[in-house]
Design a protein around this motif. Structure first.
Motif, mmCIF file in Angstrom:
data_model
loop_
_atom_site.group_PDB
_atom_site.id
_atom_site.type_symbol
_atom_site.label_atom_id
_atom_site.label_comp_id
_atom_site.label_asym_id
_atom_site.label_seq_id
_atom_site.Cartn_x
_atom_site.Cartn_y
_atom_site.Cartn_z
ATOM 1 N N LEU A 239 0.827 -1.202 0.000
ATOM 2 C CA LEU A 239 0.000 0.000 0.000
ATOM 3 C C LEU A 239 0.865 1.258 0.000
ATOM 4 O O LEU A 239 0.563 2.232 -0.705
ATOM 5 N N ILE A 240 1.950 1.247 0.747
ATOM 6 C CA ILE A 240 2.871 2.383 0.750
ATOM 7 C C ILE A 240 3.496 2.554 -0.636
ATOM 8 O O ILE A 240 3.607 3.677 -1.144
ATOM 9 N N ALA A 241 3.903 1.462 -1.253
ATOM 10 C CA ALA A 241 4.471 1.545 -2.604
ATOM 11 C C ALA A 241 3.452 2.073 -3.603
ATOM 12 O O ALA A 241 3.786 2.861 -4.497
ATOM 13 N N PHE A 242 2.188 1.679 -3.453
ATOM 14 C CA PHE A 242 1.133 2.178 -4.331
ATOM 15 C C PHE A 242 0.948 3.678 -4.158
ATOM 16 O O PHE A 242 0.834 4.419 -5.137
ATOM 17 N N PHE A 243 0.921 4.152 -2.909
ATOM 18 C CA PHE A 243 0.748 5.581 -2.661
ATOM 19 C C PHE A 243 1.928 6.394 -3.187
ATOM 20 O O PHE A 243 1.766 7.548 -3.567
ATOM 21 N N ARG A 244 3.112 5.815 -3.195
ATOM 22 C CA ARG A 244 4.259 6.536 -3.738
ATOM 23 C C ARG A 244 4.269 6.534 -5.259
ATOM 24 O O ARG A 244 4.881 7.381 -5.875
ATOM 25 N N THR A 245 3.599 5.578 -5.877
ATOM 26 C CA THR A 245 3.592 5.462 -7.331
ATOM 27 C C THR A 245 2.511 6.313 -7.983
ATOM 28 O O THR A 245 2.697 6.789 -9.092
ATOM 29 N N VAL A 246 1.403 6.526 -7.314
ATOM 30 C CA VAL A 246 0.268 7.225 -7.914
ATOM 31 C C VAL A 246 0.632 8.617 -8.431
ATOM 32 O O VAL A 246 0.268 8.958 -9.552
ATOM 33 N N PRO A 247 1.370 9.468 -7.693
ATOM 34 C CA PRO A 247 1.698 10.779 -8.268
ATOM 35 C C PRO A 247 2.498 10.691 -9.566
ATOM 36 O O PRO A 247 2.282 11.481 -10.487
ATOM 37 N N ASP A 248 3.410 9.730 -9.676
ATOM 38 C CA ASP A 248 4.166 9.564 -10.910
ATOM 39 C C ASP A 248 3.251 9.174 -12.059
ATOM 40 O O ASP A 248 3.414 9.660 -13.185
#
Length: 85
Positions: free
Chosen positions: A41-50
């Protein structure tokens, strides 16, 4: 609203950080999937802005902004300008 969003983000981030840690909470192998899920979930939240920036610049035809900016103000990004523009 910005303050409330910041407070909720800090609380939510702290809880996710605790759930993702190996040493603090979960030493049982049965609870390990919770840690794996929270790391995902943390990795997903970091990927969404990109992904959002990619949709804006590539999908909507605004890639000329990237090319213009890197050409005139980019400095070390002139290599990217040479490749993509």
């Amino acid at each position: 609203m910005a303050f409330a969003g910041t407070v909720l983000g800090v609380i939510f981030g702290f809880v996710l950080a605790l759930l993702a840690s190996k040493n603090l909470l979960f030493t049982s192998p049965y609870l390990r999937p919770i840690g794996i899920f929270s790391k995902g979930l943390i990795a997903f939240f970091r990927t969404v802005p990109d992904l959002v920036w990619a949709i804006i610049f590539v999908g909507s035809g605004w890639s000329w902004v990237f090319c213009w900016y890197t050409r005139y103000y980019g400095g070390h990004n002139r290599v990217l300008w040479a490749i993509f523009c």
